[in-house]
Design an enzyme around this catalytic site. Structure first.
Site, PDB file in Angstrom:
ATOM      1  N   ASN A 169       0.791  -1.237   0.000  1.00  0.00           N
ATOM      2  CA  ASN A 169       0.000   0.000   0.000  1.00  0.00           C
ATOM      3  C   ASN A 169       0.824   1.288   0.000  1.00  0.00           C
ATOM      4  O   ASN A 169       0.354   2.311  -0.485  1.00  0.00           O
ATOM      5  CB  ASN A 169      -1.034  -0.009   1.137  1.00  0.00           C
ATOM      6  CG  ASN A 169      -0.415  -0.116   2.498  1.00  0.00           C
ATOM      7  OD1 ASN A 169       0.754  -0.491   2.640  1.00  0.00           O
ATOM      8  ND2 ASN A 169      -1.168   0.190   3.521  1.00  0.00           N
ATOM      9  N   GLU A 264       5.848  -3.935  11.593  1.00  0.00           N
ATOM     10  CA  GLU A 264       4.686  -3.044  11.612  1.00  0.00           C
ATOM     11  C   GLU A 264       3.584  -3.785  10.904  1.00  0.00           C
ATOM     12  O   GLU A 264       3.612  -3.953   9.687  1.00  0.00           O
ATOM     13  CB  GLU A 264       5.015  -1.720  10.900  1.00  0.00           C
ATOM     14  CG  GLU A 264       6.080  -0.902  11.611  1.00  0.00           C
ATOM     15  CD  GLU A 264       5.639  -0.366  12.965  1.00  0.00           C
ATOM     16  OE1 GLU A 264       4.430  -0.325  13.243  1.00  0.00           O
ATOM     17  OE2 GLU A 264       6.522  -0.009  13.762  1.00  0.00           O
ATOM     18  N   CYS A 298      -2.859   0.994   6.874  1.00  0.00           N
ATOM     19  CA  CYS A 298      -2.770   0.335   8.172  1.00  0.00           C
ATOM     20  C   CYS A 298      -3.482   1.161   9.223  1.00  0.00           C
ATOM     21  O   CYS A 298      -4.097   0.632  10.135  1.00  0.00           O
ATOM     22  CB  CYS A 298      -1.313   0.113   8.554  1.00  0.00           C
ATOM     23  SG  CYS A 298      -0.338   1.598   8.541  1.00  0.00           S
TER      24      CYS A 298
HETATM   25  N1  LIG Z   1       1.595  -1.140  10.743  1.00  0.00           N
HETATM   26  C1  LIG Z   1       2.048  -0.603   9.643  1.00  0.00           C
HETATM   27  O1  LIG Z   1       2.946   0.220   9.634  1.00  0.00           O
HETATM   28  C2  LIG Z   1       1.472  -0.993   8.321  1.00  0.00           C
HETATM   29  C3  LIG Z   1       1.604  -0.146   7.224  1.00  0.00           C
HETATM   30  C4  LIG Z   1       1.067  -0.539   6.012  1.00  0.00           C
HETATM   31  C5  LIG Z   1       0.403  -1.763   5.903  1.00  0.00           C
HETATM   32  N2  LIG Z   1       0.282  -2.555   6.983  1.00  0.00           N
HETATM   33  C6  LIG Z   1      -0.435  -3.820   6.898  1.00  0.00           C
HETATM   34  O2  LIG Z   1      -0.053  -4.510   5.729  1.00  0.00           O
HETATM   35  C7  LIG Z   1      -1.117  -5.324   5.274  1.00  0.00           C
HETATM   36  C8  LIG Z   1      -1.326  -5.089   3.801  1.00  0.00           C
HETATM   37  O3  LIG Z   1      -0.138  -5.209   3.098  1.00  0.00           O
HETATM   38  P1  LIG Z   1       0.225  -6.529   2.284  1.00  0.00           P
HETATM   39  O4  LIG Z   1      -1.044  -7.160   1.765  1.00  0.00           O
HETATM   40  O5  LIG Z   1       1.286  -6.153   1.326  1.00  0.00           O
HETATM   41  O6  LIG Z   1       0.810  -7.455   3.441  1.00  0.00           O
HETATM   42  P2  LIG Z   1       1.479  -8.908   3.294  1.00  0.00           P
HETATM   43  O7  LIG Z   1       1.786  -9.352   4.670  1.00  0.00           O
HETATM   44  O8  LIG Z   1       0.661  -9.781   2.444  1.00  0.00           O
HETATM   45  O9  LIG Z   1       2.841  -8.641   2.492  1.00  0.00           O
HETATM   46  C9  LIG Z   1       3.835  -7.798   3.003  1.00  0.00           C
HETATM   47  C10 LIG Z   1       5.150  -8.109   2.333  1.00  0.00           C
HETATM   48  O10 LIG Z   1       5.571  -9.429   2.693  1.00  0.00           O
HETATM   49  C11 LIG Z   1       5.989 -10.149   1.535  1.00  0.00           C
HETATM   50  N3  LIG Z   1       5.870 -11.576   1.800  1.00  0.00           N
HETATM   51  C12 LIG Z   1       4.842 -12.415   1.586  1.00  0.00           C
HETATM   52  N4  LIG Z   1       5.140 -13.660   2.012  1.00  0.00           N
HETATM   53  C13 LIG Z   1       6.385 -13.610   2.523  1.00  0.00           C
HETATM   54  C14 LIG Z   1       7.244 -14.543   3.151  1.00  0.00           C
HETATM   55  N5  LIG Z   1       6.893 -15.790   3.346  1.00  0.00           N
HETATM   56  N6  LIG Z   1       8.446 -14.111   3.554  1.00  0.00           N
HETATM   57  C15 LIG Z   1       8.831 -12.836   3.388  1.00  0.00           C
HETATM   58  N7  LIG Z   1       8.068 -11.895   2.809  1.00  0.00           N
HETATM   59  C16 LIG Z   1       6.857 -12.281   2.391  1.00  0.00           C
HETATM   60  C17 LIG Z   1       5.085  -9.583   0.465  1.00  0.00           C
HETATM   61  O11 LIG Z   1       5.619  -9.854  -0.811  1.00  0.00           O
HETATM   62  C18 LIG Z   1       5.119  -8.110   0.816  1.00  0.00           C
HETATM   63  O12 LIG Z   1       6.311  -7.528   0.348  1.00  0.00           O
HETATM   64  C19 LIG Z   1      -2.311  -4.918   6.112  1.00  0.00           C
HETATM   65  O13 LIG Z   1      -2.528  -5.882   7.106  1.00  0.00           O
HETATM   66  C20 LIG Z   1      -1.885  -3.600   6.727  1.00  0.00           C
HETATM   67  O14 LIG Z   1      -2.537  -3.272   7.915  1.00  0.00           O
HETATM   68  C21 LIG Z   1       0.813  -2.202   8.191  1.00  0.00           C
END
Ligand SMILES: NC(=O)c1ccc[n+]([C@@H]2O[C@H](COP(=O)([O-])OP(=O)(O)OC[C@H]3O[C@@H](n4cnc5c(N)ncnc54)[C@H](O)[C@@H]3O)[C@@H](O)[C@H]2O)c1
Length: 503
Positions: A169, A264, A298
């Protein structure tokens, strides 16, 4: 245009290259990963599907480049970061364009993300030269039983190789929020971008390349998280993982070794509305907080907990504002654009249908075309509905009516998440007490939750994270304290008498 002008060399035919050893490369896998445009649902870009062997090479280079980078004067590290920031901002248009196409972020918000990222890099460079340029000096005689015979000097040293994994995002902003602190602190950096957002990240990395950072110091590995993800996060060369995303972070933290983790994760940010709140202010913050970037933030407002006595009035005000939200293509700066993927849209729909079956009041008609979901306010949501607890990450917002402030706080604290929350009241004393009672990393008083400004501390409690972000906290997290103790043969008290006789 993405992949043109100064960015031509990052593209190989129709597949974007990955970045290793200061060069743009094609993976030996011969495979690519498709990036589907959320709005058109057609393949927009392709990136390399890197292999585990390529990950190994990148890690080796990162380890060796870090050794000389740690010896590079702090002011020179800062200078290069400022340069990268300037190149990034100068080239905001093609990077923003890829954000529009990859993650359907409205065009103006995409530009804002790139500019904000440049500012973050510069801020980090400035903060780094200050906080890393000073250490502590401790004297032994402040601890009982000691004379002043020991001088302790502390400084901050780098950790080594930092692995950065941002979510879809804010792929650029949440990548540089890891890259800049890691680099200013003397670490090397391996970036694993999200699939949706990878091309924007590759453009951003090219700005660092053009700034002239040493070879191997920064790498960008693309591929399926499910294929190289575990291999990266469990790699023995990694000394720190900075991850932003969903539940994946919880499993990474269980698998990672004994290294600092900055996690995060998701949130279910509550908006508690008291009877004395300025309801117009609340309504505009609910719209901004709940529906910006179609709720895919988030820190989006993800549940409204409003006192029953003002609920009707608030819902009417929010409904009127929802009706004004524009829905359509990100290129046209519509407020509501397609959510990131079909599976995400299906998930959101599942939450909406569950709420429907259990009797929630739909303030608008539920409408979906492909990945585009029209904004929806759900009133009279009860705790037995999934949407009261789960993170939709879409433009649908539940309203729970509460009969006491305690009920609102209890709902907020019963969540497994604890990212942010907000409270609306004109009574600052009550607001402070509610803030203290809410189990979240941050509470906003009279405004929607937000991550920025980027130098503010930002952290989640419970399943929302480990560690704290924000420029200063990230720099500190990506360093270790090193101490050197000078042992004196006799106590030394400055300004004391008779020092000559003690020599
Ligand atoms: N707290 C915060 O600062 C914050 C900020 C933005 C988004 N978010 C959260 O992120 C989520 C949405 O983002 P998303 O759909 O990209 O999240 P996601 O957890 O699906 O993916 C995050 C990242 O992890 C990678 N990934 C996936 N599987 C992996 C693995 N096995 N090992 C290592 N990396 C892997 C993805 O390619 C991506 O780069 C929501 O839950 C949102 O709340 C949190």
């Amino acid at each position: 245009m993405a992949g043109t002008g100064i960015f031509t060399e990052i593209l190989d035919g129709e597949v974007y290259k990955f970045y290793a050893d200061g060069e743009w490369r094609t993976s030996s896998s011969g495979k690519s990963v498709a990036i589907v445009n959320p709005a058109t649902r057609k393949t927009q870009y392709k990136v390399q599907a890197c292999t585990q062997e390529e990950v190994n090479k990148v890690m080796e280079m990162a380890k060796s480049a870090q050794k000389s980078w740690a010896k590079t004067p702090l002011w020179k590290r800062a200078e290069l970061l400022h340069k990268a920031a300037a190149i990034l901002k100068d080239n905001k248009a093609p990077i923003a364009e890829s954000l529009v196409k990859e993650i359907a972020k409205p065009a103006k918000d995409s530009v804002t993300e790139v500019v904000r990222s440049g500012d973050l890099i510069s801020y980090c460079a400035e903060e780094g030269v200050r906080i890393l340029g000073e250490g502590k000096f401790l004297l032994s005689d402040s601890f009982p039983g000691n004379e002043r015979t020991k001088y302790c000097l502390t400084s901050k040293i780098p950790l080594g190789v930092v692995l950065a994994i941002p979510p879809f995002n804010y792929p650029v902003n949440l990548a540089v929020s890891k890259i800049a602190p890691a680099l200013i602190a003397g670490n090397s950096l391996v970036l694993k971008p999200p699939t949706q957002g990878a091309v924007s990240c590759l453009h951003m990395v090219h700005c660092f390349h053009l700034a002239g950072f040493p070879k191997g110091l920064i790498s960008c590995i693309t591929g399926k998280g499910s294929e190289i993800g575990d291999f990266l996060t469990m790699h023995p060369a990694v000394n720190c993982i900075s991850f932003t995303g969903g539940d994946t972070g919880i499993s990474i933290s269980k698998k990672a070794g004994m290294i600092p983790l900055q996690m995060e994760l998701g949130g279910k940010d509550a908006c508690i509305v008291l009877e004395d709140a300025d309801l117009d202010l609340v309504a505009s913050n609910i719209i901004k907080g709940g529906f910006s970037y179609s709720g895919q933030r988030c820190t989006a407002v993800k549940v409204v907990l409003v006192m029953e006595s003002v609920a009707d009035e608030l819902v009417e005000k929010v409904k009127a504002k929802v009706a004004k939200l524009t829905v359509g293509p990100p290129e046209e700066n519509c407020d509501i654009t397609a959510v990131v993927s079909e599976s995400s849209a299906n998930f959101i729909e599942g939450l909406v249908m569950d709420a429907k079956e259990k009797g929630a009041t739909f303030c608008q008609e539920y409408k979906r075309e492909g990945n585009l979901i029209w904004p929806l306010l759900l009133d009279n949501v009860r705790p037995d509905m999934r949407i009261a607890w789960e993170e939709p990450f879409g433009p649908v917002l539940p309203v729970l009516r509460i009969s006491s402030v305690e009920e609102g706080i209890n709902h907020c604290n019963a969540s497994n998440f604890g990212l942010q929350g907000c409270v609306f009241t004109k009574d600052i004393n009550k607001a402070m007490l509610i803030s203290d009672a809410m189990e979240t990393g941050t509470v906003q008083i009279n405004s929607a939750p937000a991550r920025g400004p980027d130098h503010f501390p930002f952290q989640g409690l419970k399943d929302s994270g480990i560690g704290s972000q924000g420029v200063t906290n990230s720099i500190n997290l990506m360093t270790k304290v090193k101490t050197t103790v000078i042992n004196l043969p006799t106590p030394s008290y400055s300004m004391g008498d008779g020092f000559i006789s003690r020599l």
